[in-house]
Design an enzyme around this catalytic site. Structure first.
Site, PDB file in Angstrom:
ATOM      1  N   GLU A   1       0.831  -1.211   0.000  1.00 13.81           N
ATOM      2  CA  GLU A   1       0.000   0.000   0.000  1.00 13.81           C
ATOM      3  C   GLU A   1       0.865   1.260   0.000  1.00 13.81           C
ATOM      4  O   GLU A   1       1.758   1.414   0.848  1.00 13.81           O
ATOM      5  CB  GLU A   1      -0.920  -0.016   1.232  1.00 13.81           C
ATOM      6  CG  GLU A   1      -1.928   1.116   1.207  1.00 13.81           C
ATOM      7  CD  GLU A   1      -2.976   1.024   2.316  1.00 13.81           C
ATOM      8  OE1 GLU A   1      -3.056  -0.019   3.000  1.00 13.81           O
ATOM      9  OE2 GLU A   1      -3.706   2.013   2.489  1.00 13.81           O
TER      10      GLU A   1
ATOM     11  N   LYS B   1      -7.370  -0.470  11.550  1.00 16.07           N
ATOM     12  CA  LYS B   1      -6.769  -0.965  10.303  1.00 16.07           C
ATOM     13  C   LYS B   1      -5.570  -0.083   9.957  1.00 16.07           C
ATOM     14  O   LYS B   1      -4.524  -0.571   9.520  1.00 16.07           O
ATOM     15  CB  LYS B   1      -7.808  -0.955   9.172  1.00 16.07           C
ATOM     16  CG  LYS B   1      -7.333  -1.617   7.883  1.00 16.07           C
ATOM     17  CD  LYS B   1      -6.576  -0.690   6.943  1.00 16.07           C
ATOM     18  CE  LYS B   1      -6.143  -1.398   5.668  1.00 16.07           C
ATOM     19  NZ  LYS B   1      -5.319  -0.536   4.806  1.00 16.07           N
TER      20      LYS B   1
ATOM     21  N   ASP C   1       4.382 -13.814  11.987  1.00 13.49           N
ATOM     22  CA  ASP C   1       3.042 -14.273  11.603  1.00 13.49           C
ATOM     23  C   ASP C   1       2.061 -13.098  11.679  1.00 13.49           C
ATOM     24  O   ASP C   1       1.618 -12.713  12.771  1.00 13.49           O
ATOM     25  CB  ASP C   1       2.653 -15.414  12.556  1.00 13.49           C
ATOM     26  CG  ASP C   1       1.334 -16.070  12.189  1.00 13.49           C
ATOM     27  OD1 ASP C   1       0.480 -15.421  11.559  1.00 13.49           O
ATOM     28  OD2 ASP C   1       1.144 -17.241  12.566  1.00 13.49           O
TER      29      ASP C   1
ATOM     30  N   HIS D   1      -2.388  10.364  -0.252  1.00 10.17           N
ATOM     31  CA  HIS D   1      -2.493   8.989  -0.731  1.00 10.17           C
ATOM     32  C   HIS D   1      -2.524   8.962  -2.259  1.00 10.17           C
ATOM     33  O   HIS D   1      -1.880   8.130  -2.889  1.00 10.17           O
ATOM     34  CB  HIS D   1      -3.787   8.396  -0.177  1.00 10.17           C
ATOM     35  CG  HIS D   1      -3.887   6.918  -0.329  1.00 10.17           C
ATOM     36  ND1 HIS D   1      -3.210   6.057   0.489  1.00 10.17           N
ATOM     37  CD2 HIS D   1      -4.568   6.156  -1.196  1.00 10.17           C
ATOM     38  CE1 HIS D   1      -3.485   4.823   0.133  1.00 10.17           C
ATOM     39  NE2 HIS D   1      -4.303   4.860  -0.895  1.00 10.17           N
TER      40      HIS D   1
END
Ligand code: NAD
Length: 448
Positions: free
Chosen positions: A109, A287, A303, A401
């Site tokens: 991202e 998130k 992990d 972004h």
């Protein structure tokens, strides 16, 4: 081999198990590297290699980040066919517990790496991040069904604590030799529609291992004895990813001047309040935190699913899903952020030890313990959260972004080399960022 940068390691208090924050300033190079983003990838590796005192082997691994050896891939998972490359960027400007660190982040991202560096720069002069850790203990659960007298059985299990400790420790002499091993026993009664289940928790200090395999082995070894002692039937024997004995914490303050005024600060506090009180917003807020956390977890071969599951379960521990971070105003008007989340990451075990790129990237962070790695990851999570909240509460997320996103669109429209930057710049200037527009601009550039 990890090549730790010499630092004072955290000390473990015998009384509390808490690791104290390291505050001394080590004589390490600075993480403030102005213009880092303008260097070529090779030049950046040179700077990192110098920063981390990297050996030639790791230097070469980073310079040729091709697919891993097929034999290794075949060893790591089943039915191996190929690999998928994820870009790794370096977050600069981080100062954690008085030490400058460069942190590798693996993410597909755009904006994620830049946001951490920008956020860390804005609190660098006020001391950066201070971190701590609750411990390195993991919980394994053993599920017991059909126990006729659950309350009585619970006490019968608790009375066997010493025997249970011995069985667990005998499973992993290496761990015990390294100061880990069995720590605690808990037995819970869980009411379900099919009856009361007896759930045994064994708490194990897994030190520098994430510990899933270690504690699962212990749970499986113990289960037959526990079934015998209780007259019940054991079913599941597996760790809990709600690793709330392994909570990493980070805090930092940002001066009002550094962030652009009290209106920015107050808007960010309001953004946080929204997240902490509305699960629809909290999911996206968290998130954003995991954008940073998971990127470092992945880069270090750890992990990601275990950490993600633990973080979200922890966010809901009060019965309501809430923010993993807090934001408030200090007495002298600065913006103060904190974060707490379970971070079961290791420096040994799983893919960490065998993935050559993960080894090389761990060498950049320069940590000697899994706790230290977890604490740095918590700091990255807080920095990421600061960056997202500041953007959202001011200019909106799209501005920053989209300029990076525009580059991806330019790539997918077929731009190469210097065309990429030019197509992206024109896409942003036209405020229409899609592949059709990119193709049109590209055709114009190429004189078609
Ligand atoms: P592991 O068993 O490969 O390595 C851990 C072992 O390494 C320890 O038991 C110990 O014997 C040894 N060791 C050597 N040096 C050590 C040190 N300094 N500190 C601690 N131990 C040391 O790996 P693991 O950490 O037990 O398990 C991690 C793996 O398990 C990950 O790949 C994870 O994906 C996987 N896993 C996860 C889940 C889950 O999260 N639900 C379930 C099953 C497996």
């Amino acid at each position: 081999m990890i090549q730790p940068v010499p630092v004072t390691l955290p000390t473990m208090s015998e009384a509390t198990g808490e690791t104290a924050a390291v505050t001394e300033q080590a004589s390490t190079p600075t993480s403030r590297i102005p213009g880092f983003h303008k260097l070529s990838a090779e030049q950046r590796i040179d700077r990192i290699a110098a920063f981390a005192g990297m050996g030639q082997e790791h230097r070469e691994q980073l310079s040729a980040p091709s697919n891993i050896d097929p034999h290794l891939g075949d060893h790591m998972i089943e039915n191996f066919v190929t690999t998928i490359a994820i870009p790794v960027g370096i977050a600069t400007n981080l100062r954690v517990d008085g030490r400058d660190v460069l942190v590798p982040m693996a993410t597909e991202e755009s904006s994620v790496v830049a946001a951490v560096g920008n956020s860390a720069r804005q609190c660098y002069d006020s001391g950066g991040f201070t971190t701590s850790m609750s411990g390195t203990e993991m919980i394994a659960q053993i599920q017991l069904l059909d126990v006729p007298d659950p309350h009585h059985a619970r006490l019968r299990i608790l009375e066997r604590r010493d025997e249970i400790a011995q069985v667990c420790d005998a499973c992993d002499p290496v761990l015990v030799r390294l100061g880990g091993g069995f720590r605690e026993l808990d037995v819970r009664l869980v009411d379900t529609p099919t009856g009361t289940m007896v759930i045994v928790h064994i708490v194990v200090d897994t030190r520098d291992a994430m510990g899933a395999n270690a504690v699962n082995t212990m749970a499986e070894r113990l289960a037959p004895s526990i079934a015998r002692w209780t007259g019940g039937r054991t079913l599941l024997r597996i760790l809990s990813n709600l690793a709330d004995r392994r909570v990493a914490r980070a805090r930092a303050t940002w001066s009002v001047d550094a962030i652009g005024g009290t209106h920015v600060r107050d808007a960010m506090v309001a953004a946080y309040q929204f997240a902490d009180n509305d699960p629809y917003r909290a999911a996206t807020h968290n998130k954003g935190i995991m954008n940073g956390v998971s990127a470092v977890v992945l880069a270090t071969g750890n992990d990601t699913r275990a950490v993600e599951a633990g973080a979200h379960a922890y966010a809901a521990r009060t019965g309501r899903y809430r923010s993993l971070s807090t934001w408030e105003v200090t007495a002298d008007g600065a913006l103060a952020g904190t974060i707490e989340l379970p971070l079961a990451v290791g420096l040994v075990g799983g893919a960490v030890k065998i993935h050559p790129t993960a080894r090389a990237l761990l060498g950049i962070i320069g940590v000697s313990t899994a706790a230290e790695l977890a604490r740095i990851i918590a700091a990255v999570g807080l920095a990421q959260n600061f960056g997202a909240m500041k953007a959202l509460a001011t200019e909106g997320i799209q501005k920053g972004h989209m300029s990076l996103h525009a580059q991806n669109i330019a790539f997918s429209a077929g731009a190469t080399g210097e065309e990429v930057g030019e197509v992206a710049r024109r896409l942003v200037a036209d405020a229409t960022i899609n592949e059709e527009a990119a193709a049109r601009i590209l055709a114009t550039l190429r004189g078609r």
